[in-house]
Motif scaffolding. Structure first.
Motif, PDB file in Angstrom:
ATOM      1  N   LEU A  20       0.835  -1.206   0.000  1.00  0.00           N
ATOM      2  CA  LEU A  20       0.000   0.000   0.000  1.00  0.00           C
ATOM      3  C   LEU A  20       0.868   1.255   0.000  1.00  0.00           C
ATOM      4  N   GLN A  25      -0.552   4.890  -0.866  1.00  0.00           N
ATOM      5  CA  GLN A  25      -1.812   4.794  -0.130  1.00  0.00           C
ATOM      6  C   GLN A  25      -1.566   4.778   1.388  1.00  0.00           C
ATOM      7  N   ASN A  28      -4.868   4.825   3.616  1.00  0.00           N
ATOM      8  CA  ASN A  28      -5.505   3.510   3.546  1.00  0.00           C
ATOM      9  C   ASN A  28      -4.753   2.503   4.413  1.00  0.00           C
ATOM     10  N   ALA A  29      -3.423   2.495   4.322  1.00  0.00           N
ATOM     11  CA  ALA A  29      -2.620   1.575   5.128  1.00  0.00           C
ATOM     12  C   ALA A  29      -2.832   1.834   6.616  1.00  0.00           C
ATOM     13  N   GLU A  31      -5.434   3.411   8.112  1.00  0.00           N
ATOM     14  CA  GLU A  31      -6.811   3.089   8.522  1.00  0.00           C
ATOM     15  C   GLU A  31      -6.994   1.583   8.686  1.00  0.00           C
ATOM     16  N   THR A  32      -6.351   0.818   7.827  1.00  0.00           N
ATOM     17  CA  THR A  32      -6.519  -0.636   7.835  1.00  0.00           C
ATOM     18  C   THR A  32      -5.725  -1.314   8.952  1.00  0.00           C
ATOM     19  N   GLN A  59      -2.304  13.247   7.310  1.00  0.00           N
ATOM     20  CA  GLN A  59      -3.001  14.019   6.281  1.00  0.00           C
ATOM     21  C   GLN A  59      -2.405  15.418   6.156  1.00  0.00           C
TER      22      GLN A  59
END
Length: 123
Positions: A20, A25, A28-29, A31-32, A59
């Motif tokens: 990721l 990403q 995404n990484a 959050e997962t 962010q």
């Protein structure tokens, strides 16, 4: 030395995370794979504590990135017990005109399939 089933599972997760990251990403990484009470350390700086806080801080950084040139794993990942390690190079440009290249070793501790403690050692 043989790896245990748990260690093999952690290696697979570490490979998923780095795949990721290689695609840029990062959110995404995080959050997962981050645990809600994660502690992230940049070198010897104080920990960033909590998934929500870490996502906000990531962010903020990503909002300054104007070009992403890659996240390349150069060694690993390796595993011992509940901890994975790998070496990577990350390159990107920011809106202040700076070009960044981070060579780093990442040490990650896992619990229940989530990252609970991670430290980035930069050169």
């Amino acid at each position: 030395m043989e790896t245990t089933a748990q260690e093999q599972e952690l290696l697979a997760k570490a490979n998923e995370v780095t795949a990721l990251l290689a695609q840029g990403q990062f959110i995404n990484a995080m959050e997962t794979y981050l645990a809600d009470d994660v502690q992230l350390f940049e070198g010897n700086n104080p920990a960033k504590i909590g998934k929500d806080f870490c996502l906000i801080e990531e962010q903020k950084l990503l909002d300054t990135v104007t070009a992403f040139h890659g996240y390349t794993v150069t060694s690993g990942p390796a595993v011992k017990g509940d901890t994975t390690f790998y070496e990577a190079i990350m390159e990107f440009d920011t809106n202040d005109g700076q070009k960044h290249r981070f060579e780093q070793v990442v040490r990650t501790q896992w619990k229940d399939g989530k990252i609970v403690n991670e430290r980035y050692y930069h050169a």
